[in-house]
Design a protein around this motif. Structure first.
Motif, PDB file in Angstrom:
ATOM      1  N   GLU A   3       0.837  -1.208   0.000  1.00 14.72           N
ATOM      2  CA  GLU A   3       0.000   0.000   0.000  1.00 14.72           C
ATOM      3  C   GLU A   3       0.870   1.256   0.000  1.00 14.72           C
ATOM      4  O   GLU A   3       0.571   2.226  -0.701  1.00 14.72           O
ATOM      5  N   GLU A   4       1.965   1.240   0.783  1.00 10.64           N
ATOM      6  CA  GLU A   4       2.884   2.386   0.785  1.00 10.64           C
ATOM      7  C   GLU A   4       3.487   2.582  -0.594  1.00 10.64           C
ATOM      8  O   GLU A   4       3.591   3.719  -1.084  1.00 10.64           O
ATOM      9  N   LYS A   5       3.887   1.481  -1.226  1.00  8.98           N
ATOM     10  CA  LYS A   5       4.426   1.560  -2.588  1.00  8.98           C
ATOM     11  C   LYS A   5       3.379   2.146  -3.530  1.00  8.98           C
ATOM     12  O   LYS A   5       3.678   3.004  -4.372  1.00  8.98           O
ATOM     13  N   LEU A   6       2.138   1.662  -3.369  1.00  3.68           N
ATOM     14  CA  LEU A   6       1.050   2.144  -4.208  1.00  3.68           C
ATOM     15  C   LEU A   6       0.836   3.648  -4.009  1.00  3.68           C
ATOM     16  O   LEU A   6       0.703   4.400  -4.987  1.00  3.68           O
ATOM     17  N   TYR A   7       0.845   4.117  -2.761  1.00  2.45           N
ATOM     18  CA  TYR A   7       0.676   5.543  -2.492  1.00  2.45           C
ATOM     19  C   TYR A   7       1.833   6.351  -3.090  1.00  2.45           C
ATOM     20  O   TYR A   7       1.625   7.423  -3.655  1.00  2.45           O
TER      21      TYR A   7
ATOM     22  N   LYS B  15       1.305   6.475  -6.769  1.00  4.55           N
ATOM     23  CA  LYS B  15       0.217   7.410  -7.091  1.00  4.55           C
ATOM     24  C   LYS B  15       0.706   8.846  -6.964  1.00  4.55           C
ATOM     25  O   LYS B  15       0.394   9.708  -7.798  1.00  4.55           O
ATOM     26  N   ARG B  16       1.464   9.128  -5.875  1.00  6.21           N
ATOM     27  CA  ARG B  16       2.003  10.472  -5.683  1.00  6.21           C
ATOM     28  C   ARG B  16       2.924  10.858  -6.832  1.00  6.21           C
ATOM     29  O   ARG B  16       2.877  11.975  -7.345  1.00  6.21           O
ATOM     30  N   GLU B  17       3.790   9.921  -7.241  1.00  7.35           N
ATOM     31  CA  GLU B  17       4.695  10.185  -8.360  1.00  7.35           C
ATOM     32  C   GLU B  17       3.909  10.454  -9.647  1.00  7.35           C
ATOM     33  O   GLU B  17       4.238  11.370 -10.406  1.00  7.35           O
ATOM     34  N   ILE B  18       2.864   9.649  -9.867  1.00  5.26           N
ATOM     35  CA  ILE B  18       2.035   9.847 -11.063  1.00  5.26           C
ATOM     36  C   ILE B  18       1.371  11.220 -11.021  1.00  5.26           C
ATOM     37  O   ILE B  18       1.361  11.957 -12.018  1.00  5.26           O
ATOM     38  N   LEU B  19       0.816  11.586  -9.851  1.00  4.31           N
ATOM     39  CA  LEU B  19       0.184  12.909  -9.717  1.00  4.31           C
ATOM     40  C   LEU B  19       1.198  14.035  -9.912  1.00  4.31           C
ATOM     41  O   LEU B  19       0.913  15.037 -10.565  1.00  4.31           O
TER      42      LEU B  19
ATOM     43  N   ARG C 154       4.012  13.878 -11.629  1.00  3.95           N
ATOM     44  CA  ARG C 154       4.370  13.912 -13.054  1.00  3.95           C
ATOM     45  C   ARG C 154       3.276  14.577 -13.881  1.00  3.95           C
ATOM     46  O   ARG C 154       3.563  15.358 -14.794  1.00  3.95           O
ATOM     47  N   GLU C 155       2.024  14.271 -13.551  1.00  8.57           N
ATOM     48  CA  GLU C 155       0.896  14.882 -14.262  1.00  8.57           C
ATOM     49  C   GLU C 155       0.886  16.398 -14.027  1.00  8.57           C
ATOM     50  O   GLU C 155       0.695  17.181 -14.958  1.00  8.57           O
ATOM     51  N   ARG C 156       1.117  16.784 -12.770  1.00  8.65           N
ATOM     52  CA  ARG C 156       1.162  18.219 -12.447  1.00  8.65           C
ATOM     53  C   ARG C 156       2.332  18.893 -13.166  1.00  8.65           C
ATOM     54  O   ARG C 156       2.192  19.985 -13.717  1.00  8.65           O
ATOM     55  N   GLU C 157       3.493  18.246 -13.197  1.00 10.30           N
ATOM     56  CA  GLU C 157       4.653  18.786 -13.911  1.00 10.30           C
ATOM     57  C   GLU C 157       4.367  18.907 -15.399  1.00 10.30           C
ATOM     58  O   GLU C 157       4.732  19.897 -16.037  1.00 10.30           O
ATOM     59  N   ARG C 158       3.677  17.912 -15.968  1.00  8.02           N
ATOM     60  CA  ARG C 158       3.328  17.947 -17.390  1.00  8.02           C
ATOM     61  C   ARG C 158       2.394  19.123 -17.674  1.00  8.02           C
ATOM     62  O   ARG C 158       2.597  19.878 -18.631  1.00  8.02           O
TER      63      ARG C 158
END
Length: 186
Positions: A26-30, A33-37, A39-43
């Protein structure tokens, strides 16, 4: 019972290990998810920055053009704001009326000088020269007044035109070209 207790103990250890593994997953998943968010925000920020970089050069050009137009407007305003220098003269009414009346007076003076010159031929040459000089000065002043009046009118017209064009541009930029077309062409 002993086997059952051992099995329960093993099952309990396995259950604890599974719970710990689940929490790690779950920590890995969070984190993912944080990294994906992020990256999306950076994009999105990169896209916004790219759009700004596209618009900024045009905006800089418009700002430079505005500075230049404002400078010309200020110069024109300065030129039209000042009146002709006059000392100890009281002028009633506005400058145009004064210039019109002064022009009439200069014309009358010119006519009188024209009438007087032939009759003064018998008098001294000093008087004749003074009258000729007065005539030339009055003609020069008349021409200069006409030229100054024309220049002031042209400058005022140019300043008014610049202000009008600037206001139209601001309206077009703020309200859009289609809205501005309705104001001018309907």
């Amino acid at each position: 019972e002993k086997n059952l207790a051992e099995l329960e103990e093993k099952a309990e250890k396995n259950l604890i290990m599974l719970c710990e593994e689940k929490m790690r997953q779950e920590e890995k998943l969070y984190k993912l998810k944080r990294e994906i968010l992020l990256r999306e925000r950076e994009r999105k920020l990169d896209e916004a920055l790219d759009k700004q970089l596209e618009v900024l050069p045009r905006l800089v050009a418009v700002c430079e053009q505005f500075k230049e137009q404002y400078k010309r407007f200020a110069d024109a305003l300065d030129a039209t704001r000042h009146e002709l220098p006059r000392k100890n003269i009281h002028i009633e009414g506005d400058m145009d009326t004064f210039l019109g009346e002064l022009g009439k007076e200069l014309t009358t003076t010119q006519e009188l000088l024209t009438e007087l010159l032939p009759s003064c031929a018998d008098e001294s040459t000093k008087t004749l020269n003074a009258l000729k000089e007065l005539k030339e000065v009055s003609q020069k002043m008349s021409k200069e007044l006409q030229r100054s009046s024309t220049q002031m009118q042209n400058l005022a017209s140019e300043a008014s035109k610049e202000v009008s064009l600037h206001n139209q541009q601001v309206c077009e930029e703020s309200h859009g070209l289609d809205a501005a077309k309705c104001w001018y062409f309907d």
